[in-house]
Enzyme design. Structure first.
Site, short mmCIF file in Angstrom:
data_model
loop_
_atom_site.label_atom_id
_atom_site.label_comp_id
_atom_site.label_asym_id
_atom_site.label_seq_id
_atom_site.Cartn_x
_atom_site.Cartn_y
_atom_site.Cartn_z
N PRO A 25 48.31 28.42 36.85
CA PRO A 25 48.38 29.73 36.18
C PRO A 25 49.63 30.49 36.61
O PRO A 25 49.95 30.54 37.81
CB PRO A 25 47.13 30.46 36.66
CG PRO A 25 46.38 29.54 37.54
CD PRO A 25 47.14 28.29 37.72
N THR A 27 51.52 34.23 35.79
CA THR A 27 51.68 35.53 35.15
C THR A 27 53.13 35.70 34.73
O THR A 27 54.04 35.41 35.49
CB THR A 27 51.27 36.63 36.15
OG1 THR A 27 49.86 36.50 36.36
CG2 THR A 27 51.56 38.02 35.64
N GLN A 103 42.70 31.68 32.65
CA GLN A 103 42.31 32.28 33.93
C GLN A 103 42.04 33.77 33.73
O GLN A 103 42.82 34.46 33.08
CB GLN A 103 43.44 32.10 34.96
CG GLN A 103 43.01 32.57 36.35
CD GLN A 103 44.14 32.59 37.36
OE1 GLN A 103 45.16 33.24 37.14
NE2 GLN A 103 43.97 31.89 38.46
N HIS A 176 39.38 33.75 38.78
CA HIS A 176 40.42 33.83 39.82
C HIS A 176 39.81 34.45 41.08
O HIS A 176 39.64 35.65 41.18
CB HIS A 176 41.57 34.70 39.29
CG HIS A 176 42.83 34.61 40.08
ND1 HIS A 176 42.92 34.05 41.34
CD2 HIS A 176 44.09 35.01 39.78
CE1 HIS A 176 44.17 34.13 41.77
NE2 HIS A 176 44.90 34.70 40.83
N GLY A 177 39.50 33.58 42.02
CA GLY A 177 38.92 34.06 43.28
C GLY A 177 39.91 33.95 44.43
O GLY A 177 39.49 33.94 45.60
N ALA A 178 41.20 33.86 44.10
CA ALA A 178 42.22 33.59 45.13
C ALA A 178 43.19 34.77 45.31
O ALA A 178 43.03 35.82 44.70
CB ALA A 178 43.01 32.34 44.73
N HIS A 179 44.15 34.56 46.21
CA HIS A 179 45.37 35.37 46.33
C HIS A 179 45.18 36.83 46.68
O HIS A 179 46.05 37.66 46.41
CB HIS A 179 46.22 35.25 45.04
CG HIS A 179 46.59 33.84 44.74
ND1 HIS A 179 47.13 33.44 43.54
CD2 HIS A 179 46.52 32.71 45.49
CE1 HIS A 179 47.35 32.13 43.56
NE2 HIS A 179 46.98 31.66 44.74
N TYR A 181 43.07 39.05 45.37
CA TYR A 181 42.62 39.95 44.30
C TYR A 181 41.12 40.24 44.49
O TYR A 181 40.54 39.81 45.49
CB TYR A 181 42.96 39.35 42.93
CG TYR A 181 44.45 39.17 42.76
CD1 TYR A 181 45.32 40.26 42.82
CD2 TYR A 181 45.02 37.91 42.60
CE1 TYR A 181 46.70 40.10 42.70
CE2 TYR A 181 46.40 37.74 42.48
CZ TYR A 181 47.23 38.84 42.54
OH TYR A 181 48.59 38.68 42.44
C1 LIG Z 1 55.85 33.18 38.18
C2 LIG Z 1 54.56 32.92 38.87
C3 LIG Z 1 53.41 33.56 38.43
C4 LIG Z 1 52.17 33.27 39.03
N1 LIG Z 1 51.03 33.83 38.51
C5 LIG Z 1 49.81 33.40 38.94
C6 LIG Z 1 48.62 33.79 38.28
O1 LIG Z 1 48.63 34.51 37.27
N2 LIG Z 1 47.45 33.32 38.77
C7 LIG Z 1 47.37 32.49 39.85
O2 LIG Z 1 46.28 32.08 40.25
N3 LIG Z 1 48.50 32.10 40.49
C8 LIG Z 1 49.70 32.51 40.06
N4 LIG Z 1 50.85 32.05 40.66
C9 LIG Z 1 50.73 31.11 41.78
C10 LIG Z 1 50.85 29.67 41.29
O3 LIG Z 1 49.80 29.34 40.39
C11 LIG Z 1 50.88 28.67 42.46
O4 LIG Z 1 49.66 28.74 43.15
C12 LIG Z 1 52.04 28.92 43.44
O5 LIG Z 1 53.23 29.22 42.74
C13 LIG Z 1 52.30 27.70 44.31
O6 LIG Z 1 52.57 26.57 43.52
P1 LIG Z 1 54.06 25.96 43.35
O7 LIG Z 1 54.56 25.65 44.74
O8 LIG Z 1 53.86 24.73 42.50
O9 LIG Z 1 54.90 27.00 42.68
C14 LIG Z 1 52.10 32.36 40.10
C15 LIG Z 1 53.27 31.74 40.55
C16 LIG Z 1 54.48 31.99 39.94
C17 LIG Z 1 55.70 31.27 40.43
#
Ligand SMILES: Cc1cc2nc3c(=O)[nH]c(=O)nc-3n(C[C@H](O)[C@H](O)[C@H](O)COP(=O)(O)O)c2cc1C
Length: 356
Positions: A25, A27, A103, A176-179, A181
């Site tokens: 996912p 954003t 998501q 979305h139960g992560a990060h 939020y």
């Molecule tokens: C531009 C951008 C937007 C993101 N938006 C979301 C989001 O909306 N929801 C989410 O769960 N994670 C979001 N993430 C996190 C990613 O899904 C991912 O967990 C994180 O970038 C690590 O993966 P990668 O090393 O492949 O980039 C976002 C990451 C990036 C780079």
């Protein structure tokens, strides 16, 4: 492990995935009008399916018009025109042989006044994240502790949004139960200081997640997917271990495993990092206590890292590599040498320039 596992098919409930690769996912903050993403953002998702990603996640969709929004230009799927806008996107992703999952999220304490016109920022407890807001460089406002009636109202937002996603034809929904939020804020004792039935023990902190899952599942038809994303880190709590120990994290995974969900998506900075002072990574720690399919994400950037990450998981997700390289799946297939992108390079996601 079979060397060709990455490009082998996988049965996720009743979906036969063409390979083990998914678009994480992301954003994009492009929904300046009507909470509908820009056409080029839609097209981007379809092109990633065309390039061979078996699963395509949407950006996090905001669950209400009040206080769920965490970033400017986030999308919603609560109105007919929003549902209609997503329909052809879902259809095109499916026509490419991929599975489309939306998501849905509530940002909780990660809101700030400019993007929160209702003037109400809610969280389990009146505690701010440890870092400043990355968008404004200001501290986050102190949130209000959510009341019991409000909890029901917030869950309604998840239900209505799930209904919109189902009406748009999505193959699945992710909670979305992560990060760091709202749901993650409830799960972690670092942000959840409640002394009522939603705070205290792991089981009580888990209660909100449970109620959201139980409320959303009946909306999602049996033949479609419900996934749950979890992480041990937060966007504005980068250095904090959201769970206190491996045991605590595993207790939550055990509780999740009893739910009517179809996969757990584990988000990390780097999939291979050892977690909770053990010599295991997050996927391995998750695998130890669940029979559910596991998706793993974080720093997977080439064939080698993707194959390696699959040792603890069933599906790998990539964000930055799939964002910045439209031919990533094909490049991985051919074993091309590929870079590990830095976070700053992903800022292009938020620009007006259409991505290839
Ligand atoms: C531009 C951008 C937007 C993101 N938006 C979301 C989001 O909306 N929801 C989410 O769960 N994670 C979001 N993430 C996190 C990613 O899904 C991912 O967990 C994180 O970038 C690590 O993966 P990668 O090393 O492949 O980039 C976002 C990451 C990036 C780079």
């Amino acid at each position: 492990m079979n060397k060709d596992m990455l490009f082998s098919s996988f049965k996720l409930k009743n979906f036969q995935l063409q390979n083990r690769i998914g678009v994480a996912p992301m954003t994009r903050m492009s929904s300046v009008k009507g909470s509908i993403p820009r056409q080029d953002v839609f097209d981007f998702l379809v092109r990633r399916a065309r390039n061979g990603a078996a699963v395509v996640y949407t950006e996090a969709i905001v669950t209400d018009y009040e206080c769920a929004q965490g970033y400017p230009g986030q999308a919603r799927i609560l109105k007919d025109e929003q549902i209609e806008a997503w329909k052809p996107v879902v259809e095109s992703i499916r026509n490419e042989g991929s599975v489309a999952i939306m998501q849905i999220f509530h940002c909780g304490r990660m809101a700030w006044p400019e993007i929160n016109p209702a003037g109400s920022i809610i969280a389990p407890s009146p505690v701010t994240p440890s870092q400043n807001n990355p968008m404004t460089n200001e501290p986050y406002p102190v949130p209000e502790a959510i009341g019991l009636l409000e909890i029901e109202h917030v869950i309604e937002g998840f239900i209505e949004t799930a209904r919109g996603a189902v009406a748009a034809g999505f193959d699945g929904i992710e909670i979305h139960g992560a990060h760091g939020y709202l749901i993650s804020q409830f799960l972690s004792s670092y942000s959840n200081k409640r002394t009522d039935t939603y705070g205290g023990t792991v089981e009580k902190r888990y209660r909100f997640a449970h109620e959201v899952i139980q409320a959303v599942r009946p909306i999602v038809p049996d033949d479609r997917l419900l996934t749950f994303r979890i992480s041990n880190w937060g966007v504005a709590d980068m250095e904090v271990s959201l769970f206190n120990s491996k045991e605590e994290y595993q207790e939550i995974i055990r509780l999740l495993s009893k739910e009517p969900i179809d996969a757990i998506s584990v988000s990390t900075y780097m999939y291979g990092d050892k977690a909770f002072n053990t010599d295991q990574n997050m996927a391995q720690i998750t695998r130890e206590v669940t029979g559910l399919p596991i998706m793993i994400c974080g720093g997977i950037h080439d064939r080698e890292s993707a194959e390696d990450a699959l040792k603890g998981a069933d599906i790998i997700l990539s964000a930055k590599s799939l964002l910045l390289n439209p031919a990533w799946v094909e490049d991985v297939r051919t074993g091309k040498s590929l870079p590990l992108y830095k976070s700053e390079e992903a800022n292009i996601a938020y620009s007006d320039t259409p991505l290839p």
